[in-house]
Design an enzyme around this catalytic site. Sequence first.
Site, PDB file in Angstrom:
ATOM      1  N   HIS A   1       5.299   4.715   0.755  1.00  0.00           N
ATOM      2  CA  HIS A   1       4.125   4.796  -0.125  1.00  0.00           C
ATOM      3  C   HIS A   1       4.112   6.156  -0.818  1.00  0.00           C
ATOM      4  O   HIS A   1       4.440   7.178  -0.222  1.00  0.00           O
ATOM      5  CB  HIS A   1       2.846   4.594   0.688  1.00  0.00           C
ATOM      6  CG  HIS A   1       1.641   4.353  -0.158  1.00  0.00           C
ATOM      7  ND1 HIS A   1       0.991   5.369  -0.855  1.00  0.00           N
ATOM      8  CD2 HIS A   1       0.965   3.205  -0.439  1.00  0.00           C
ATOM      9  CE1 HIS A   1      -0.030   4.848  -1.508  1.00  0.00           C
ATOM     10  NE2 HIS A   1      -0.069   3.550  -1.288  1.00  0.00           N
TER      11      HIS A   1
ATOM     12  N   GLU B   1       1.884   8.174  -1.584  1.00  0.00           N
ATOM     13  CA  GLU B   1       1.061   9.217  -0.966  1.00  0.00           C
ATOM     14  C   GLU B   1       1.844   9.960   0.114  1.00  0.00           C
ATOM     15  O   GLU B   1       1.655  11.158   0.323  1.00  0.00           O
ATOM     16  CB  GLU B   1      -0.210   8.586  -0.381  1.00  0.00           C
ATOM     17  CG  GLU B   1      -1.167   8.097  -1.458  1.00  0.00           C
ATOM     18  CD  GLU B   1      -2.248   7.173  -0.936  1.00  0.00           C
ATOM     19  OE1 GLU B   1      -3.141   6.813  -1.727  1.00  0.00           O
ATOM     20  OE2 GLU B   1      -2.211   6.801   0.252  1.00  0.00           O
TER      21      GLU B   1
ATOM     22  N   GLY C   1      -5.630   4.665  -6.782  1.00  0.00           N
ATOM     23  CA  GLY C   1      -6.885   5.352  -6.520  1.00  0.00           C
ATOM     24  C   GLY C   1      -7.577   5.929  -7.736  1.00  0.00           C
ATOM     25  O   GLY C   1      -8.571   6.644  -7.608  1.00  0.00           O
TER      26      GLY C   1
ATOM     27  N   GLU D   1       3.931   0.077  -7.377  1.00  0.00           N
ATOM     28  CA  GLU D   1       2.690   0.843  -7.424  1.00  0.00           C
ATOM     29  C   GLU D   1       2.858   2.038  -8.358  1.00  0.00           C
ATOM     30  O   GLU D   1       3.339   3.091  -7.941  1.00  0.00           O
ATOM     31  CB  GLU D   1       2.318   1.345  -6.027  1.00  0.00           C
ATOM     32  CG  GLU D   1       1.943   0.251  -5.065  1.00  0.00           C
ATOM     33  CD  GLU D   1       1.121   0.800  -3.902  1.00  0.00           C
ATOM     34  OE1 GLU D   1       0.008   0.308  -3.699  1.00  0.00           O
ATOM     35  OE2 GLU D   1       1.584   1.736  -3.235  1.00  0.00           O
TER      36      GLU D   1
ATOM     37  N   ASN E   1      -4.167  -2.269   2.750  1.00  0.00           N
ATOM     38  CA  ASN E   1      -3.718  -0.958   3.224  1.00  0.00           C
ATOM     39  C   ASN E   1      -4.959  -0.106   3.457  1.00  0.00           C
ATOM     40  O   ASN E   1      -5.544   0.424   2.522  1.00  0.00           O
ATOM     41  CB  ASN E   1      -2.792  -0.303   2.194  1.00  0.00           C
ATOM     42  CG  ASN E   1      -2.365   1.097   2.611  1.00  0.00           C
ATOM     43  OD1 ASN E   1      -2.508   1.481   3.771  1.00  0.00           O
ATOM     44  ND2 ASN E   1      -1.827   1.852   1.668  1.00  0.00           N
ATOM     45  N   TRP E   2      -5.345   0.021   4.727  1.00  0.00           N
ATOM     46  CA  TRP E   2      -6.562   0.764   5.048  1.00  0.00           C
ATOM     47  C   TRP E   2      -6.390   2.266   4.880  1.00  0.00           C
ATOM     48  O   TRP E   2      -7.387   3.002   4.899  1.00  0.00           O
ATOM     49  CB  TRP E   2      -6.988   0.476   6.490  1.00  0.00           C
ATOM     50  CG  TRP E   2      -7.634  -0.858   6.684  1.00  0.00           C
ATOM     51  CD1 TRP E   2      -7.781  -1.849   5.748  1.00  0.00           C
ATOM     52  CD2 TRP E   2      -8.222  -1.353   7.892  1.00  0.00           C
ATOM     53  NE1 TRP E   2      -8.419  -2.932   6.296  1.00  0.00           N
ATOM     54  CE2 TRP E   2      -8.706  -2.656   7.615  1.00  0.00           C
ATOM     55  CE3 TRP E   2      -8.384  -0.843   9.166  1.00  0.00           C
ATOM     56  CZ2 TRP E   2      -9.344  -3.437   8.575  1.00  0.00           C
ATOM     57  CZ3 TRP E   2      -9.017  -1.620  10.131  1.00  0.00           C
ATOM     58  CH2 TRP E   2      -9.496  -2.901   9.833  1.00  0.00           C
ATOM     59  N   LYS E   3      -5.157   2.731   4.763  1.00  0.00           N
ATOM     60  CA  LYS E   3      -4.888   4.175   4.691  1.00  0.00           C
ATOM     61  C   LYS E   3      -5.527   4.865   5.901  1.00  0.00           C
ATOM     62  O   LYS E   3      -5.539   4.292   6.992  1.00  0.00           O
ATOM     63  CB  LYS E   3      -5.344   4.739   3.351  1.00  0.00           C
ATOM     64  CG  LYS E   3      -4.730   3.959   2.174  1.00  0.00           C
ATOM     65  CD  LYS E   3      -4.940   4.594   0.838  1.00  0.00           C
ATOM     66  CE  LYS E   3      -4.279   3.762  -0.257  1.00  0.00           C
ATOM     67  NZ  LYS E   3      -4.373   4.394  -1.572  1.00  0.00           N
TER      68      LYS E   3
ATOM     69  N   SER F   1      -5.177   0.222  -7.903  1.00  0.00           N
ATOM     70  CA  SER F   1      -6.490  -0.083  -8.482  1.00  0.00           C
ATOM     71  C   SER F   1      -6.698  -1.571  -8.745  1.00  0.00           C
ATOM     72  O   SER F   1      -7.326  -1.959  -9.735  1.00  0.00           O
ATOM     73  CB  SER F   1      -6.712   0.728  -9.771  1.00  0.00           C
ATOM     74  OG  SER F   1      -6.755   2.121  -9.493  1.00  0.00           O
TER      75      SER F   1
END
Length: 250
Positions: free
Chosen positions: A95, A97, A173, A167, A9-11, A212
């Site tokens: 996700h 985020e 992160g 997650e 997942n490159w975000k 992580s």
Amino acid sequence: MGKKLVVANWKMHGNLAENKLLFQAYIDQLSSLKNTDVVVCVPYPYLAQAQSMLQNTNIAWGAQNLSKDAVGAHTGEVSAAMIKDFGASYVIIGHSERATAYCESDENIATKFVQAQAHGLIPILCVGETLIEREAGVMQMVVGKQLDTIINTYGAAVFANSVVSYEPIWAIGTGLAASSDQAQSMHEFIRGKVAVLDKTAATSMKILYGGSVNPQNAVQLFAMQDIDGGLIGKCSLNAQEFERICCAAA
């Protein structure tokens, strides 16, 4: 459970020049990888580049979100059909985020899940709890509720051949991953919850761990019975670290 699955997942990272180098490194380092499927989920503007560089390789690609609507006056949204136009196979759904920063409801996430499937995309559904919820001991209740929104509306059978990524929000992160035992416990809970209603779906679904993950903890995490791979954020931007994680899965 068959092959492990590792998803990058490159975000919101990358540009055309950097992406080209990273894609090429993936191709060079992962072309001989056995027993592990690899997917790269990139920002929308780079789906065409992913298609150009990764077609005819053993690496699949996907997007990081999609619209809950199939078509219409939804400025700024990207539909499942549009993503599919670029040869994508996967899409990340819900996700944390996005759920946190953009107030996505469980109902919207459920709609996106089936919207992806209707257009031939494999949804990667993200679920997880906050640190406060874990410390309160209600983590299974929280994750169960996230799953129930889909199950109660569409039935447990929709999880067949799909992907769920556990997650824990407190691990994303932060550098503080869940222990292998904590992760296994939640993965076992998720699979068991679906299995009660549909054993076939529970067997065919893959449950990943995200939060992580690094080359050091990947070996212990991926050795757990119900952990079918990982959703990798930061380390996916480093080709050498990502290769080591993929090799740990293999």
